[in-house]
Scaffold this motif. Structure first.
Motif, PDB file in Angstrom:
ATOM      1  N   HIS A  21       3.423  -1.372  -6.373  1.00 56.51           N
ATOM      2  CA  HIS A  21       4.194  -0.225  -6.079  1.00 56.51           C
ATOM      3  C   HIS A  21       5.408  -0.152  -5.893  1.00 56.51           C
ATOM      4  O   HIS A  21       5.670  -0.471  -4.446  1.00 56.51           O
ATOM      5  CB  HIS A  21       3.563   0.490  -4.924  1.00 56.51           C
ATOM      6  CG  HIS A  21       3.847   2.410  -4.382  1.00 56.51           C
ATOM      7  ND1 HIS A  21       3.189   3.263  -5.720  1.00 56.51           N
ATOM      8  CD2 HIS A  21       4.314   2.678  -4.179  1.00 56.51           C
ATOM      9  CE1 HIS A  21       4.039   3.945  -5.317  1.00 56.51           C
ATOM     10  NE2 HIS A  21       4.980   3.695  -4.517  1.00 56.51           N
ATOM     11  N   ASP A  30       7.080   7.710   0.949  1.00 54.77           N
ATOM     12  CA  ASP A  30       5.969   6.601   1.207  1.00 54.77           C
ATOM     13  C   ASP A  30       5.628   6.020   2.563  1.00 54.77           C
ATOM     14  O   ASP A  30       6.460   5.368   3.279  1.00 54.77           O
ATOM     15  CB  ASP A  30       6.041   5.818  -0.254  1.00 54.77           C
ATOM     16  CG  ASP A  30       5.919   6.078  -1.182  1.00 54.77           C
ATOM     17  OD1 ASP A  30       5.486   6.913  -1.914  1.00 54.77           O
ATOM     18  OD2 ASP A  30       6.021   5.144  -2.523  1.00 54.77           O
ATOM     19  N   MET A  65      -0.360   6.863   2.633  1.00 50.29           N
ATOM     20  CA  MET A  65      -0.691   7.321   1.133  1.00 50.29           C
ATOM     21  C   MET A  65      -0.528   6.395   0.572  1.00 50.29           C
ATOM     22  O   MET A  65      -1.808   7.248  -0.520  1.00 50.29           O
ATOM     23  CB  MET A  65       1.189   8.455   1.451  1.00 50.29           C
ATOM     24  CG  MET A  65       1.187   9.091   1.695  1.00 50.29           C
ATOM     25  SD  MET A  65       3.193  10.000   1.775  1.00 50.29           S
ATOM     26  CE  MET A  65       3.916  10.259   0.580  1.00 50.29           C
ATOM     27  N   GLN A 115      -4.173   5.605   0.105  1.00 51.32           N
ATOM     28  CA  GLN A 115      -4.856   7.580  -0.601  1.00 51.32           C
ATOM     29  C   GLN A 115      -4.624   7.396  -1.540  1.00 51.32           C
ATOM     30  O   GLN A 115      -5.826   7.498  -2.596  1.00 51.32           O
ATOM     31  CB  GLN A 115      -4.995   9.006   0.047  1.00 51.32           C
ATOM     32  CG  GLN A 115      -5.319  10.175   0.027  1.00 51.32           C
ATOM     33  CD  GLN A 115      -6.603   9.723   0.699  1.00 51.32           C
ATOM     34  OE1 GLN A 115      -6.708   9.960   1.601  1.00 51.32           O
ATOM     35  NE2 GLN A 115      -7.833  10.486  -1.060  1.00 51.32           N
ATOM     36  N   LYS A 116      -4.071   7.018  -1.858  1.00 53.40           N
ATOM     37  CA  LYS A 116      -3.865   7.121  -3.818  1.00 53.40           C
ATOM     38  C   LYS A 116      -4.457   5.452  -4.204  1.00 53.40           C
ATOM     39  O   LYS A 116      -4.901   6.105  -5.152  1.00 53.40           O
ATOM     40  CB  LYS A 116      -1.658   6.852  -3.927  1.00 53.40           C
ATOM     41  CG  LYS A 116      -1.853   6.805  -5.208  1.00 53.40           C
ATOM     42  CD  LYS A 116      -0.010   7.155  -6.030  1.00 53.40           C
ATOM     43  CE  LYS A 116       0.582   6.597  -7.386  1.00 53.40           C
ATOM     44  NZ  LYS A 116       1.862   7.564  -7.152  1.00 53.40           N
ATOM     45  N   TYR A 117      -4.491   4.240  -3.736  1.00 49.16           N
ATOM     46  CA  TYR A 117      -5.249   3.636  -4.928  1.00 49.16           C
ATOM     47  C   TYR A 117      -5.764   2.899  -4.373  1.00 49.16           C
ATOM     48  O   TYR A 117      -6.791   2.508  -5.159  1.00 49.16           O
ATOM     49  CB  TYR A 117      -4.028   2.162  -4.536  1.00 49.16           C
ATOM     50  CG  TYR A 117      -2.419   2.638  -5.282  1.00 49.16           C
ATOM     51  CD1 TYR A 117      -1.992   2.833  -7.475  1.00 49.16           C
ATOM     52  CD2 TYR A 117      -1.000   2.864  -4.435  1.00 49.16           C
ATOM     53  CE1 TYR A 117      -1.231   3.137  -6.982  1.00 49.16           C
ATOM     54  CE2 TYR A 117      -0.295   3.107  -4.995  1.00 49.16           C
ATOM     55  CZ  TYR A 117      -0.030   3.596  -6.740  1.00 49.16           C
ATOM     56  OH  TYR A 117       1.461   3.763  -7.572  1.00 49.16           O
TER      57      TYR A 117
END
Length: 340
Positions: A51, A57, A61, A64-66
């Motif tokens: 990423h 970022d 975060m 949580q996203k991935y």
């Protein structure tokens, strides 16, 4: 090679940043064998994600996203160098960790469990921790990259089912004093930590010095774990005066089984961890602990716990002295055992 084999994928010299990103998935192949580089922010494989960091970022975060949970930020942090989270750099998000036991060619991971009892602004008993010293200890944990885990994560580690953070430590507090709520809780919250509380149920709510069920429910909502410390905190390792074998076993069952039933009912949970009163136990006590449905149990024998530790005889270090050098010496999260 780093634990998850990640950094080696980023070590092929002589390529541009875009080619390095593609090399992460294709190996260190000759550039002519690669597809033309494309400007992208996310690259995926079955095992990891790359990423491109944007302003703001954070590991939480990204987790949580991935990964579906901010609490898994440690997976992102452990997979990257400290300077990876700068804008336009690429961070690695591992989708799974195969090294569930924390074993390297230099040794293996161990988990220290710290044991406290009560807290106050100032103390005159070894079992009481002054608030100022406790805060120094929490600050030391935070500044040195320790991550506090609970019994659920510890069970998964001992069962060889899931990896846990590097530098994982468990904070436990015995008995159920009100000072846990009044003194320790605000300090733990300040540093982003939780703890595992061991209560003996006859003491809950009996005086102004005891924690209440309402306070325990609040702590549970905040991520604390409530374990059993028996019903009446009696020594389970030997018979009491004038107690025959039948009466002794009956007392053991009440202290071990009944305490779990009460905590389960009061807190709507399946209590999985038991703390032996005074840290004392014998084979009968350990067997009944397993029969009652506990997955793990703790003593006050000094030392840390590798994945192959006896789950019903886990070691804990009582934090009785107040100097920071002694505290730091209790934080053994790795045992050197070179395999080469």
């Amino acid at each position: 090679m780093a634990l998850f084999g990640l950094r080696s994928h980023l070590s092929c010299a002589g390529f541009s940043l875009r080619l390095i990103v593609l090399t992460f998935f294709l190996g260190c192949a000759h550039p002519s064998a690669m597809l033309p580089p494309v400007q992208r922010d996310v690259y995926r494989s079955s095992e990891r994600i790359l990423h491109r960091i944007k302003p703001g970022d954070t590991p939480a975060m990204l987790a949580q996203k991935y990964l579906g949970a901010a609490r898994l930020a440690w997976m992102v942090e452990d997979a990257n160098p400290k300077d990876a989270f700068r804008p336009d750099r690429f961070a690695v998000i591992p989708l799974k960790i195969n090294n569930r036991a924390g074993i390297t060619d230099q040794g293996y991971q161990t988990v220290p469990i710290l044991c406290y009892h009560r807290f106050a602004p100032s103390c005159d008993s070894p079992l009481c921790m002054p608030a100022g010293i406790f805060e120094k200890q929490l600050r030391y944990l935070k500044e040195n990259g320790y991550r506090v885990i609970g019994p659920e994560e510890l069970v998964e580690f001992l069962d060889y089912r899931k990896a846990i953070p590097q530098n994982a430590v468990m904070i436990s507090i015995d008995d159920g004093y009100r000072s846990v709520y009044d003194v320790a809780y605000p300090l733990l919250k300040k540093y982003g930590f939780t703890a595992t509380l061991f209560i003996y149920v006859d003491y809950v709510g009996v005086s102004s010095q005891a924690i209440t069920w309402q306070q325990l429910r609040e702590l549970k909502r905040e991520g604390f774990y409530i374990g059993s410390h028996s019903v009446a905190h009696s020594d389970l390792s030997q018979r009491q005066k004038d107690e025959d074998d039948t009466a002794y076993v009956a007392r053991l069952k009440r202290e071990i089984f009944r305490s779990k039933q009460i905590i389960d009912e009061k807190l709507n949970q399946d209590t999985l961890i038991f703390s032996y009163p005074f840290g004392r136990h014998n084979p009968t006590v350990a067997s009944l602990t397993r029969q009652a449905g506990y997955r793990i149990a703790v003593t006050v024998d000094r030392g840390s716990n590798p994945f192959f530790a006896d789950p019903l005889r886990l070691r804990r270090d009582q934090i009785l002295k107040r100097d920071m050098d002694r505290f730091a010496s209790r934080l053994k999260t790795f045992t050197n055992f070179p395999l080469q």
